[in-house]
Scaffold this active site. Structure first.
Site, PDB file in Angstrom:
ATOM      1  N   HIS A 241      56.406 -51.342  32.895  1.00 41.09           N
ATOM      2  CA  HIS A 241      57.696 -51.088  32.271  1.00 41.09           C
ATOM      3  C   HIS A 241      57.748 -49.717  31.601  1.00 41.09           C
ATOM      4  O   HIS A 241      58.736 -49.371  30.952  1.00 41.09           O
ATOM      5  CB  HIS A 241      57.956 -52.203  31.237  1.00 41.09           C
ATOM      6  CG  HIS A 241      59.363 -52.318  30.780  1.00 41.09           C
ATOM      7  ND1 HIS A 241      59.733 -52.170  29.458  1.00 41.09           N
ATOM      8  CD2 HIS A 241      60.508 -52.574  31.459  1.00 41.09           C
ATOM      9  CE1 HIS A 241      61.037 -52.334  29.340  1.00 41.09           C
ATOM     10  NE2 HIS A 241      61.538 -52.575  30.531  1.00 41.09           N
ATOM     11  N   LYS A 243      58.110 -45.723  30.810  1.00 41.40           N
ATOM     12  CA  LYS A 243      58.935 -44.597  31.229  1.00 41.40           C
ATOM     13  C   LYS A 243      58.292 -43.348  30.660  1.00 41.40           C
ATOM     14  O   LYS A 243      58.402 -43.069  29.467  1.00 41.40           O
ATOM     15  CB  LYS A 243      60.367 -44.718  30.705  1.00 41.40           C
ATOM     16  CG  LYS A 243      61.139 -45.915  31.253  1.00 41.40           C
ATOM     17  CD  LYS A 243      61.105 -47.069  30.307  1.00 41.40           C
ATOM     18  CE  LYS A 243      62.079 -48.147  30.781  1.00 41.40           C
ATOM     19  NZ  LYS A 243      61.674 -49.483  30.392  1.00 41.40           N
ATOM     20  N   ASP A 248      53.471 -30.108  32.832  1.00 39.64           N
ATOM     21  CA  ASP A 248      52.413 -29.128  32.553  1.00 39.64           C
ATOM     22  C   ASP A 248      51.521 -29.527  31.387  1.00 39.64           C
ATOM     23  O   ASP A 248      50.863 -28.680  30.781  1.00 39.64           O
ATOM     24  CB  ASP A 248      53.019 -27.740  32.278  1.00 39.64           C
ATOM     25  CG  ASP A 248      53.700 -27.150  33.504  1.00 39.64           C
ATOM     26  OD1 ASP A 248      53.357 -27.569  34.624  1.00 39.64           O
ATOM     27  OD2 ASP A 248      54.577 -26.288  33.335  1.00 39.64           O
ATOM     28  N   HIS A 427      70.359 -50.796  24.638  1.00 43.22           N
ATOM     29  CA  HIS A 427      69.128 -50.944  25.403  1.00 43.22           C
ATOM     30  C   HIS A 427      67.939 -50.237  24.766  1.00 43.22           C
ATOM     31  O   HIS A 427      66.822 -50.313  25.268  1.00 43.22           O
ATOM     32  CB  HIS A 427      69.363 -50.406  26.825  1.00 43.22           C
ATOM     33  CG  HIS A 427      68.236 -50.656  27.774  1.00 43.22           C
ATOM     34  ND1 HIS A 427      67.345 -49.670  28.171  1.00 43.22           N
ATOM     35  CD2 HIS A 427      67.829 -51.787  28.412  1.00 43.22           C
ATOM     36  CE1 HIS A 427      66.468 -50.173  29.015  1.00 43.22           C
ATOM     37  NE2 HIS A 427      66.725 -51.449  29.177  1.00 43.22           N
ATOM     38  N   LYS A 429      64.774 -49.131  22.284  1.00 40.46           N
ATOM     39  CA  LYS A 429      63.665 -49.809  21.615  1.00 40.46           C
ATOM     40  C   LYS A 429      63.179 -48.877  20.498  1.00 40.46           C
ATOM     41  O   LYS A 429      62.415 -47.938  20.750  1.00 40.46           O
ATOM     42  CB  LYS A 429      62.521 -50.110  22.583  1.00 40.46           C
ATOM     43  CG  LYS A 429      62.968 -50.889  23.851  1.00 40.46           C
ATOM     44  CD  LYS A 429      63.327 -49.975  24.985  1.00 40.46           C
ATOM     45  CE  LYS A 429      63.455 -50.665  26.330  1.00 40.46           C
ATOM     46  NZ  LYS A 429      64.418 -51.707  26.455  1.00 40.46           N
ATOM     47  N   ASP A 434      60.233 -47.801   6.294  1.00 35.34           N
ATOM     48  CA  ASP A 434      60.339 -47.037   5.049  1.00 35.34           C
ATOM     49  C   ASP A 434      61.024 -45.692   5.303  1.00 35.34           C
ATOM     50  O   ASP A 434      61.996 -45.625   6.059  1.00 35.34           O
ATOM     51  CB  ASP A 434      58.966 -46.874   4.412  1.00 35.34           C
ATOM     52  CG  ASP A 434      58.376 -48.222   3.966  1.00 35.34           C
ATOM     53  OD1 ASP A 434      59.175 -49.151   3.736  1.00 35.34           O
ATOM     54  OD2 ASP A 434      57.141 -48.324   3.866  1.00 35.34           O
TER      55      ASP A 434
END
Length: 509
Positions: A241, A243, A248, A427, A429, A434
């Protein structure tokens, strides 16, 4: 005439007998099939009890295998069993061959110049979980939604001089996916080493018409797991999952976006699409390469030795001095997966929750955690921490949407605020702790990310970037509605029952 009539009657009776015979045997066949499925359900239940990683998951499988065996038995042998122990051992053996690289990087002369010597409980926990250092002298840029993210990723790839590492869970063969493919082809033809890794399940609609031009141009293309064949198809439940884009060895991208038109707000139903990504540069990019290299080695057997592995070269320096600037952002890469010795992803979130003193804000499209995670949030609320959760009002999964509502009552009773995002599909995450720590990546707050998926999160120790994250999440909450306490009590009995049943299935979602 009588003979013809007799023949007709005999023929009619014969056909009638044949139909009755087939009907009787069809009924018997269905009965035998049902009995067989129930027997397989019992056998599969034994396997689930012995091999499922959690007691909740085992219970969910046992209940479904014995009540709906015709549906549950095939589902279990595709999604539940998967010869998990053998898979884990094989994956670990690959990881252990590569993990010395990380250790060498941390021992390398000069690495101490970019490592943050923070001895706080959260910093120590994240080091131990990831087996990677916390580096300072990084830069981070927040990318909100699809257009900003794609513009930044595509621009960085366009500027690649040596290599580009690209990994996505989903790649669509649509306008966005074709622009992405054409860019990789262009860079490969310019002599840049381009590596593309994709997940088989997430890219199940991608065919040779899409992949062949990439290979012809010299792009190194690999799927994470080969689902072709009866044995490999049973590994469907283990999904990559992550991404990750790295250019470089100096610039990296992680977050919630895949490659497709829906991330530009072009989904026919879930639109606009609300998501977040980050662009990072500095020493942390060196360590972000490690999960990609591990996945590439697992998929192809190839060890990418020619990458830039020197984190010191990437550190931010003062414009007027060659010395490393200690004022840069401190960051750590935390990859996780089912082959880890512990539940790294779950513990990453819980370590941050337990360290919170003032607030913990969480944003996720899929909130289907285990009981230990709920308890961590409750304990935070009990010690006076402000806990806020942002989830979508409209989900792309009916089962997940029902399951999420089953947690509301036990969170509400301790003052935890739940925001339902109204402006399209949320969508991202994202986590904020704090005034100094935040995290972005691919991991959802559900059992799949905690136990089955290969994920990656990047945590940032930075008051400035925490303020930017706070501003973004505050705007998201302004575009949300607070879930009212006791809202399920106003729904009909069937709906409330569906919510509870979905909660029982949470460990296998």
């Amino acid at each position: 005439m009588m003979q013809l009539s007799d023949r007709y009657e005999k023929l009619k009776n014969g056909l009638k007998g044949m139909l009755e015979f087939r009907k009787r045997h069809r009924v018997k066949l269905k009965r035998y099939l049902l009995i067989t499925m129930h027997i397989l359900g019992v056998v599969s239940s034994f396997d689930a009890v012995m091999n499922t990683r959690t007691s909740q998951g085992a219970i969910a499988w046992v209940v479904s295998l014995n009540t709906l065996p015709v549906v549950a038995v095939p589902a279990y042998w595709v999604f539940g069993s998967n010869d998990f122990d053998n898979y884990i051992e094989e994956r670990r053996s690959h990881r252990e061959k590569l993990r010395p690289l990380a250790q060498r990087l941390m021992r390398e002369e000069g690495v101490s110049a970019v490592e943050l010597q923070d001895q706080s409980p959260l910093a120590n926990s994240l080091r131990s979980l990831s087996l990677l250092p916390i580096t300072h002298s990084n830069k981070v840029e927040l990318l909100v939604d699809g257009r900003n993210t794609y513009d930044s990723i595509f621009e960085s790839i366009l500027e690649a001089e040596s290599y580009a590492l690209v990994q996505f869970y989903i790649i669509r063969d649509d306008d966005t996916g074709q622009r992405f493919r054409d860019l990789l082809i262009e860079k490969a033809r310019q002599g840049v080493a381009v590596y593309l890794l994709y997940d088989d399940y997430g890219c199940i609609d991608i065919g040779e018409d899409y992949l062949a031009p990439l290979r012809s141009a010299g792009v190194r293309v690999s799927s994470f797991l080969d689902l072709v064949g009866p044995a490999n198809g049973l590994q469907l439940n283990f999904r990559n999952h992550r991404k990750i884009v790295i250019v470089d060895g100096a610039v990296g991208f992680v977050g919630g976006l895949n490659v497709g038109d829906e991330y530009l707000g072009l989904h026919p139903e879930l639109t606009p699409w609300r998501d977040s990504h980050v662009k990072v540069s500095g020493p942390v990019v060196t360590y972000l390469q490690i999960p990609f290299v591990e996945d590439w080695h697992w998929a192809t057997g190839e060890w990418l030795e020619t990458l830039d592995w020197n984190p010191v070269d990437k550190a931010i320096v003062n414009e007027t001095s060659p010395k490393i600037d200690p004022q840069g952002v401190s960051a750590i890469c935390v990859p996780s997966g089912p082959s880890d010795d512990v539940q790294t992803c779950n513990l990453f979130y819980q370590a941050a929750i337990n360290a919170a003193e003032k607030r913990i804000w969480l944003s996720t499209p899929y909130f289907v955690p285990d009981e230990s995670f709920i308890h961590a949030l409750q304990l935070a609320a009990l010690r006076g921490v402000e806990v806020k959760l942002i989830i979508p009002e409209n989900s792309d999964s009916t089962l997940v949407n029902l399951s999420m509502q089953s947690y509301f009552a036990e969170l509400h009773q301790l003052g935890i605020e739940i925001y339902r995002y109204q402006e399209g599909f949320l969508h991202q995450k994202v986590m904020l702790v704090d005034d100094h720590f935040c995290a972005y990546g691919s991991a959802n707050l559900d059992n799949r990310s905690f136990r089955l998926n290969f994920e990656v999160m990047v945590g940032f120790f930075s008051k400035d970037f925490a303020r930017k994250t706070e501003a973004m999440l505050t705007e998201d909450m302004a575009n949300s509605q607070l879930a009212p306490e006791g809202q399920l009590l106003d729904r009909n009995l069937f709906y409330r029952f569906s919510v509870r049943v979905s909660r029982l299935l949470a460990p296998i979602q």
